[in-house]
Design an enzyme around this catalytic site. Structure first.
Site, short mmCIF file in Angstrom:
data_model
loop_
_atom_site.label_atom_id
_atom_site.label_comp_id
_atom_site.label_asym_id
_atom_site.label_seq_id
_atom_site.Cartn_x
_atom_site.Cartn_y
_atom_site.Cartn_z
CB THR A 200 -0.86 0.02 1.29
OG1 THR A 200 -1.67 -1.15 1.30
CG2 THR A 200 -1.75 1.25 1.38
N GLY A 230 -9.69 -4.68 1.80
CA GLY A 230 -9.18 -4.18 3.07
C GLY A 230 -9.70 -2.78 3.34
CG ASP A 231 -7.02 -0.31 5.46
OD1 ASP A 231 -6.54 -1.33 4.91
OD2 ASP A 231 -6.32 0.66 5.78
N GLY A 252 -1.26 -1.58 6.60
CA GLY A 252 -1.20 -2.74 7.48
C GLY A 252 -2.48 -3.54 7.37
N GLY A 254 -5.76 -4.46 7.05
CA GLY A 254 -6.94 -3.64 6.79
C GLY A 254 -8.14 -3.98 7.64
N1 ASP Z 1 -4.10 -2.04 4.27
C1 ASP Z 1 -3.93 -2.89 3.13
C2 ASP Z 1 -5.07 -3.88 3.10
O1 ASP Z 1 -5.47 -4.36 4.13
C3 ASP Z 1 -2.64 -3.61 3.06
C4 ASP Z 1 -1.37 -2.86 3.38
O2 ASP Z 1 -1.40 -1.76 3.87
O3 ASP Z 1 -0.29 -3.41 3.14
O4 ASP Z 1 -5.51 -4.22 2.02
#
Ligand code: ASP
Length: 340
Positions: A200, A230-231, A252, A254
């Site tokens: 991300t 995810g988020d 991170g 999500g």
């Molecule tokens: N936040 C992202 C997700 O959950 C993944 C990431 O930040 O690496 O899709």
């Protein structure tokens, strides 16, 4: 340093009521400024800075910035990124401006710049979010070409590896919270080509006119269950902007960012008077409280800026850093402070 120390002493005596706090804010504040998650943020910030340094709008900066990362085949954002467990790269992205306009796309395949499609959703439709084949159809209608369905060399290697090791069996583990397999999907590790594996990039910026915007774009969790979001494309979770207060974005796991409406929470904590760093810390603490001992198996990081141009970031555990840029020669990494 001495001056700062004695100032801190003064403010702990409550002298901020006499106007000292605004003195400190001005001394620390920067405008324009852009910050973004992970090491890829350095290159992305350069493109954003090219816009901001000419007096451009934060919205244009955050779009141009993360497009650099999306276009990179050497990074785990964009079409060069790790696929889902069925071998398809699916992308999620959102963008938000100073008027609380926002746009988002999710589960988007074969389109190189999801952030720009998200911006078109924001500007050209009455909606906030388009997903899957509908988002792809909209992108094509807007002139975005359909790219070949082909994994990058790095992603193919990683996927082949994952298939051998997992034989599709740890899928349950991946979806179970608190499992190390899940952590592996997010744990930063260096690729053979020397680049870092992150899924991300989130970016927030304050322009010379004092307006805030943000963007977030991702391939999501590596080898995720097909259809998983995810988020990152969710306004309030992966990204939130309130032009009166500040802007925040997340990276991170999500699922745990969504659980607390993470980026919205960070902005609300800034509204209550917390610095960007303290707001990020409190949001991280909330996740840790919810997760209990399982928190040690996950990573979440937040970054934020406020209306004055102060910035900060915090994460659950060591390993997260973010890029800060406020001048041609000031584009540097800041290690995220961590709790566990
Ligand atoms: N936040 C992202 C997700 O959950 C993944 C990431 O930040 O690496 O899709």
């Amino acid at each position: 340093m001495l001056a700062r120390r004695s100032f801190l002493k003064l403010s702990s005596l409550g002298l901020s009521a006499f106007g000292f706090s605004s003195f400190r804010s001005e001394a620390d504040a920067r405008k324009p400024i852009v910050i973004s998650t992970w090491r890829e943020g350095i290159e992305a910030n350069k493109a954003a800075w090219a816009v901001l340094s000419k007096g451009g709008r934060a919205l244009d900066a955050v779009e141009q910035g993360v497009r650099v990362t999306e276009a990179s085949q050497n990074c785990c954002v964009g079409l060069g990124a790790n696929p889902d467990r069925d071998g398809y790269v699916t992308l999620d992205s959102c963008i938000m401006d100073e008027f609380s306009n926002c746009g988002s796309v999710a589960f988007l395949e074969r389109i190189k710049h999801p952030v720009s499609v998200a911006r078109r959703v924001m500007e050209k439709t009455p909606h906030v979010m388009l997903v899957g084949s509908g988002a792809q159809q909209f992108a094509q209608a807007e002139g975005f070409p359909l790219e070949p369905q082909k994994l990058s060399v790095e992603a193919q290697k990683a996927y082949d590896n994952w298939l051998i090791k997992s034989e599709y069996k740890p899928v349950i583990n991946i979806e179970n919270s608190g499992n190390l397999k899940k952590q592996e999907a997010f744990a930063p590790h260096k690729l053979e080509n020397g680049n870092w594996n992150h899924d991300t990039i989130g970016m927030v910026a304050l322009d010379a006119n004092g307006n805030l915007s943000g963007s977030c774009t991702t391939s999501g969790m590596g080898f995720k269950m097909r259809g998983r979001l995810g988020d990152s494309p969710i306004i309030g979770a992966g990204l939130f902007v309130d032009n009166e207060i500040g802007a925040a974005t997340a990276t991170g796991q999500g699922e745990d960012v969504i659980r607390i409406c993470g980026s919205h929470l960070v902005v609300e904590l800034m509204r209550q008077g917390n610095s960007p760093e303290m707001a990020c810390k409190k949001a991280v603490e909330r996740i840790i409280k919810i997760k209990g001992p399982a928190a040690k198996d996950i990573q979440v990081g937040f970054i934020a800026i406020n209306k004055k141009g102060e910035y900060g970031g915090y994460c659950i555990q060591k390993g997260f850093d973010f890029a800060v840029c406020y001048a041609d020669d000031k584009n540097f990494m800041v290690p995220g402070k961590f709790i566990i």
